[in-house]
Design an enzyme around this catalytic site. Structure first.
Site, PDB file in Angstrom:
ATOM      1  N   CYS A  92       0.832  -1.207   0.000  1.00 12.65           N
ATOM      2  CA  CYS A  92       0.000   0.000   0.000  1.00 12.65           C
ATOM      3  C   CYS A  92       0.868   1.259   0.000  1.00 12.65           C
ATOM      4  O   CYS A  92       1.506   1.566  -0.987  1.00 12.65           O
ATOM      5  CB  CYS A  92      -0.988  -0.040   1.172  1.00 12.65           C
ATOM      6  N   HIS A 222      -3.540  -5.504   1.038  1.00 18.39           N
ATOM      7  CA  HIS A 222      -2.909  -5.729   2.344  1.00 18.39           C
ATOM      8  C   HIS A 222      -2.924  -7.217   2.703  1.00 18.39           C
ATOM      9  O   HIS A 222      -3.888  -7.674   3.326  1.00 18.39           O
ATOM     10  CB  HIS A 222      -3.686  -4.964   3.428  1.00 18.39           C
ATOM     11  N   GLU A 224      -1.359  -8.681   5.052  1.00 14.83           N
ATOM     12  CA  GLU A 224      -1.336  -8.875   6.514  1.00 14.83           C
ATOM     13  C   GLU A 224      -2.738  -8.789   7.103  1.00 14.83           C
ATOM     14  O   GLU A 224      -2.946  -9.177   8.248  1.00 14.83           O
ATOM     15  CB  GLU A 224      -0.380  -7.854   7.161  1.00 14.83           C
TER      16      GLU A 224
END
Lengths: 279, 171, 763
Positions: A92, A222, A224
């Site tokens: 990002c 993302h 994660e």
């Protein structure tokens, strides 16, 4: 002294995903340390094996997302380590910094050859949070340390950005395939340029691009935030949705890994391979 | 009138301008300007009644100019927004996204609200003020170099891959 | 000129909100004509916003104590025990405030600083902030002030995403309602929550160690300017004058994020070294409030030197430096011996001065045994007052006059379910909120399990490795408020509790924000009193954690008065309540999407003919009705217990509470939440065209269960019955009518986007 590989997670002023990113690296069997933007000496002394530039709003996206962060002194070090082949991932805002650093697509090192422009959606501007599906490019799967375990199934991950549209100079449009890493698609793996499958109008539906060697990857979604199965929304379609829903009310949901874990497992696997080759 | 443009600035100090200036000072200490100002710049193409139509729009939609935090003026006017310091030599550069949802959406909204206008285009206007000894030609040259981000350590204000860069002629 | 006239003149000249008797009281405290700084300081401390001068006696009715409460109302945020994991006790920290007036005038900045302020309240208890919610009330977006309402709505959402997303605190949604009563006065209520180790709670007073060791006050953050000057009094006055617009603060999430990181390092260091300290954010009243409150609540005095305050505008007068409400600042009371080390963390490690011109940490005051508040500027004493006067406060007994609304019911109630449901789904209040949520980052920190819209409450897993989940929801129905202020308060608690319970979580605490008109008007003050009584009544009935004899505690909150239009009309009484719940094992949490065809839909809660303020009346009959659903405390409690028992047993496949639009809308929403490659619907087995059965907003729940699980419940409560089945058809139907949901899905999902952001106003 541990012999686990060390991943440096860089904290720029305004980063905000550094802790969860470091945490999923550790969950993937590697060490992770967070370095503040001005801890140059600490960073270089600890000789990290890989670097992650996490999400957030470095310098509050002032001037342009990633533009100011790319010019921080700490990026000199990342730049040189990237050229020497160390794995570097920008997520990002981290991807925006990598693009503004000229590390990706990296046809000429250090030259700015791409941009992450404002999302282009009919009737809407500004930030967009939503879940998308991704597919990895075939060549990227083979060469990038971040993608080797991704496989061919479309994987759901969330995006959360206002500037995520990859663009290139027109003269470079014929060489994009060299840097293609991840593209947006639907849950069946079908790519279209239409919103919301392509959520921001990105050129050739690109969600992530890499340098020629594949060690530097800049991705807008993302991973994660899709590391654990329980992070996946209950309404996600496709095979990952089936897997998630089969764990409804099952205590196993707590420890079960999600699609985002594949990126970090890829890196761990890459280091295992290197250490085997070294022996 | 074929085009009417307005300049909009924050009444408070603009944090983006402050960050940009401190970054330029660090990467290009020799050519960096002494002052840097940032404006929203809106171009209204073919408004039916020229400035009157534009004024009506601006007073109507507080998203474009919020009078509580921003001030505005027609550009090319008396330059009342430009804050003092006649000692400096000023160069102006306009940065416009090649593809821009903000402009498209506002064009749609204005036309849907029956404003007689062809389109509206949004840009960022940067004003760079150099010390009085600088020639205009040099100020313009430096401005262009500081604007176009070609390499990691060259330029900041615009990414030419996605943005158009126009050095404005002095009025 | 006598003193009274002089005081009157200063009040006028400085546009103070204080009354002349208040100014006289102040002059009595200091024993002379007060200084400008003293005027502004007390003007803030005695504003409605800070002093609760009208509301305090009424608020005493709220239950604030329970066995799990660690810190009740009084400090910046409330704290309750949450769980113990790996030997560490974790507490939940919650705060709730309004930023209504600033958001009406400057929507982007108002909403942004709303989040900024509330998040600081949680940070300054030493907590990590793990979520925020926005509870928004806007005017009618297609009404007479639609144009402005839409711009305000766009601005507020922009402020929330631009500020909140950058902070790195997940936005856990909240709710949004539209009602013409907010045309001239929107409501922006904000909630923040976080977690702190029980042994590491920071307090907002100088510790008693300061009696024996020299303590100093460090001010850290943004350089002081004049932008927020007078903001606290602004928050409590009518929105009538444009001159006050400069009072809204300018927020900087970037600096806030860096400051939070630096604060974390500083607090960790202080706790590691076992050095007691005091910590407080700067809000209303700026430096003057933070310094005097830190000292007064610790039983000390303080000597403040304004020349040590970093300022960004040269030549500010002392009262502006002392009382300005510049954002992104904290005050820290620490022993002088560690001050340098702390300054170094802010100024060198985190480079505050480089990141924001003029930002830095500095020592600006020294605590004294002498209980005096003394401020010096350029060698001149600009304030000198006994310190206990500042925090003593002020109380008024407002007059209250009962003003119930006359009940008027519609003459006829035609029912055509497909068309009625369509109208409700495509109404401003019934349509999907996803266009709003799509701007929010709900997933940063990686702890979010259910995002906004997926279940009745958001569920997060905030403590790494620990299975305890947190559920949170905020509610308040203006249509009820308009008709019956007591029930509005009771149902605000009731609905938030139901939303939390629906996910399987047990409510452990609540916060409230009480938004009303001018309390000096007896009918408005009556509405306020009734609202508080309603909240208190519901909380006493819904202590689900430790049994019915214990209340659900209200641990933090805020009162916002003077919400009214230019013409003096008040907003609908708007008590807004947030409820926080814990689910011991988050893998048992239940969302609202229908799962498997053939499952039964169990209705919890008999339907009653009570349609006041209902979505059916409003959308289908154009009528507001009169009789608001009753709040049946004992039944609410028993229903919640039953839903929690089902969750515990693992037999709830999906759960949704019944609120706006009644049972039929609840069923439709459960269908709309399904996977696009596994769409489901509901076929109802009775009440084909009975409006009470279909649309009554009597509180209740729908639970999806396997038929055998339903059969397996040995003692079925009277209030539970099967009313339909899950189908594989994306529709809602009975045997005589049917609505295909694919026909409305797109319109339902994009309605707010089209009206508010794209200004598509075809109707």
């Amino acid at each position: 002294m541990t012999n686990k590989p060390l991943v440096a997670v860089l904290q720029f002023p305004g980063s905000n995903c550094e802790y969860e990113t470091a945490s999923v690296v550790r969950e993937s069997g590697m060490d992770a340390m967070i370095f503040r933007w001005n801890q140059l000496k600490e960073l270089s002394d600890s000789r990290p094996d890989a670097f992650i530039l996490p999400g957030g709003f470095s310098f509050q996206d002032r001037v342009r997302a990633g533009a100011v962060g790319a010019k921080e002194e700490i990026m000199d070090l990342v730049f040189n380590e990237a050229l020497s082949g160390k794995p570097v991932l920008g997520i990002c805002n981290g991807a925006q910094i990598l693009v503004e650093s000229g590390l990706v697509p990296g046809w000429e090192n250090g030259r700015i050859e791409s941009a992450l422009a404002a999302n282009h959606i009919h009737g809407r501007s500004g930030y967009l949070s939503r879940w998308v599906f991704l597919r990895a490019n075939e060549r990227a799967l083979k060469i990038s340390p971040w993608l080797r375990m991704i496989g061919n199934d479309p994987i759901p991950v969330p995006i959360a950005h206002a500037e995520g549209r990859f663009v290139f100079a027109e003269k470079d449009n014929n060489r994009i395939s060299e840097c293609m890493a991840l593209t947006y698609c639907d849950e069946n793996g079908i790519e279209t340029a239409d919103y919301p499958v392509n959520p921001n109008g990105s050129f050739m539906n690109l969600a992530g691009i890499m340098n020629r060697e594949g060690n530097v990857l800049a991705m807008m979604p993302h991973p994660e935030r899709a590391f654990w199965m329980w992070q996946i929304p209950p309404w996600i379609p496709g095979t990952w949705g089936d897997r998630r829903n089969s764990l409804q009310h099952d205590p196993a949901l707590a420890g079960s890994k999600g699609p985002g874990a594949l990126f970090f497992r890829s890196l761990a696997d890459y280091f295992e391979l290197i250490s085997r080759e070294d022996q | 009138m074929t085009e009417v443009s307005i300049e909009v600035r924050l009444k408070a100090p603009d944090p983006a301008a402050m960050t940009a200036l401190s970054t330029l000072k660090r990467i290009n200490p020799d050519t960096c300007p002494g002052r840097l100002e940032r404006y929203d710049y809106w171009r209204f193409i073919r408004p039916l009644d020229g400035k009157r139509t534009v004024e009506e729009i601006v007073l109507h939609f507080h998203d474009i100019v919020n009078p509580n935090k921003q001030s505005w003026s027609f550009s090319g006017g008396s330059g009342i927004l430009l804050s003092g310091d006649e000692e400096l030599v000023w160069a102006e550069v306009l940065v416009t996204d090649k593809v821009d949802s903000i402009s498209e959406n506002w064009t749609d909204i204005l036309r849907r609200n029956k404003y007689e206008i062809e389109k509206v285009m949004y840009s960022v206007l940067w004003r760079l003020g150099y010390s009085s000894g600088t020639s205009m030609a040099e100020a313009r040259e430096r401005t262009l170099a500081l604007t176009i981000t070609s390499y990691r350590d060259h330029g900041l204000l615009a990414n030419p891959v996605s943005q158009n860069i126009n050095l404005l002629d002095q009025a | 000129m006598d003193l009274r006239d002089k005081l009157k003149e200063v009040i006028k000249e400085r546009s103070l909100a204080m009354t002349i008797p208040e100014a006289e009281k102040l002059a009595g405290y200091v024993g002379r004509m007060p200084t400008p700084l003293e005027f502004h300081l007390f003007d803030t401390m005695w504003s409605e916003h800070c002093s609760y001068k009208s509301s305090k006696p009424v608020l005493r009715q709220l239950p604030t104590q329970a066995s799990n409460v660690v810190v009740g109302p009084g400090e910046d945020a409330g704290i309750v025990r949450f769980c113990t994991f790996s030997g560490v006790e974790w507490d939940l920290v919650v705060a709730h405030e309004s930023h209504n007036h600033p958001s009406q005038v400057l929507p982007v900045e108002g909403a942004a600083t709303g989040i900024g302020g509330i998040v600081r309240d949680v940070y300054c208890m030493g907590a990590k902030v793990t979520g925020s919610l926005d509870l928004l009330r806007f005017g009618d977006p297609t009404g007479v002030s639609g144009e402005r309402t839409r711009a305000i709505c766009r601005g507020v959402v922009e402020g929330i995403w631009k500020y909140g997303n950058a902070l790195g605190v997940p936005n856990l949604g909240g709710d949004t309602r539209f009602h013409e009563g907010y045309d001239d006065n929107c409501l922006v209520n904000v909630v923040a929550l976080g977690f702190v180790r029980h042994d590491r709670i920071a307090h907002s007073f100088v510790p008693e160690e300061a009696h024996t060791e020299q303590y100093v006050l460090i001010l850290t953050g943004k350089p002081t300017d004049d932008t927020g000057f007078g903001g606290a009094t602004f928050a409590s006055a009518d929105l009538s004058d444009t001159a006050e617009k400069g009072a809204v603060q300018v927020a900087d999430p970037f600096l806030k994020r860096v400051l939070s990181e630096a604060n974390r390092v500083v607090l960790e260091m202080l706790f590691e070294k076992e050095i007691p300290f005091g910590f407080k954010d700067l809000g209303a009243g700026g430096i003057a409030c933070v310094t005097s409150e830190l000292a007064a609540h610790g039983g000390l005095g303080i000597h403040v030197d304004l020349d040590e305050v970093p300022i960004s505008i040269p030549g500010l007068p002392p009262e502006v430096i002392a009382c300005a409400e510049t954002q992104e600042r904290y005050g820290l009371a620490v022993p002088e011996s560690v001050a340098e080390e702390i300054l170094d963390i802010y100024n060198t490690s985190f480079e505050l001065p480089r990141l924001f011109p003029g930002a830095s940490a500095s020592i600006i005051g020294r605590f004294t045994e002498d209980p005096v508040y003394k401020v010096v500027h350029r060698g001149i004493e600009v304030a000198f007052t006994p310190i206990n006067c500042i925090t003593e406060g002020i109380v008024y007994d407002r007059e209250s006059k009962s003003s119930p609304v006359e009940v008027i019911e519609p003459d006829i109630r035609p029912v055509d379910p497909p068309s009625d449901l369509r109208k409700m789904l495509l109404s401003h209040d019934g349509a999907s909120r996803s266009p709003i949520w799509s701007y929010y980052d709900s997933e940063v920190q990686g702890t979010t399990h259910f995002r906004p819209g997926e279940a009745d409450a958001c569920v997060t897993v905030p403590i790494k490795g620990c299975k305890a989940g947190l559920a949170v929801s905020g509610d308040g129905n203006p249509w009820f408020g308009q008709l019956e202020p007591f029930l509005a308060g009771a149902h605000a608690v009731g609905e938030a509790v139901r939303n939390v319970v629906a996910t399987g979580a047990v409510p452990i605490a609540a916060t409230d924000c009480l938004n009303y008109g001018n309390p000096e008007k007896p009918d408005v003050f009556w509405q306020f009193c009734r609202g508080v009584e309603g909240i208190a009544h519901a909380c006493r009935n819904l202590g689900l954690e430790s049994g019915r004899e214990h209340p659900l505690p209200i641990v933090s909150g805020n009162v916002s008065f003077y919400n009214q239009s230019l013409s003096g009309g008040s907003i609908p009484p708007s008590p807004i309540v947030a409820v926080f719940g814990r689910i011991d094992d988050f893998t048992r949490a239940t969302d609202m999407s229908l799962k498997t065809q053939g499952n039964v839909i169990v209705l919890i809660g008999p339907r009653e003919d009570e349609f006041g303020g209902s979505l059916y009346y409003r959308s289908c009959l154009g009528h507001s009705g009169g009789k608001v659903p009753l709040f049946r405390g004992e039944l609410e409690y028993e229903m919640a217990r039953f839903v929690l028992d089902c969750a515990e047993a693992g037999i709830s496949q999906s759960v949704h509470d019944i609120s706006e639009g009644g049972l039929a809308m609840a069923a439709v929403e459960m269908a709309l939440a399904t996977r696009k490659d596994a769409r489901r619907g509901v076929i109802l087995s009775k009440g084909f065209t009975d409006p009470v059965f279909l649309y009554s907003e009597t509180p209740g729940y729908l639970i999806e269960m396997l038929p055998e699980d339903w059969e397996g419940i040995s003692v079925k409560p009277d209030f539970a019955s099967v009313i339909g089945r899950v189908t594989a058809d994306f529709s809602i139907s009975s045997d005589i009518w049917k609505l295909n949901l694919s026909e409305v899905l797109e319109e339902y999902s994009t309605l707010l986007d089209r009206i508010i952001w794209r200004e598509e106003l075809s109707e």
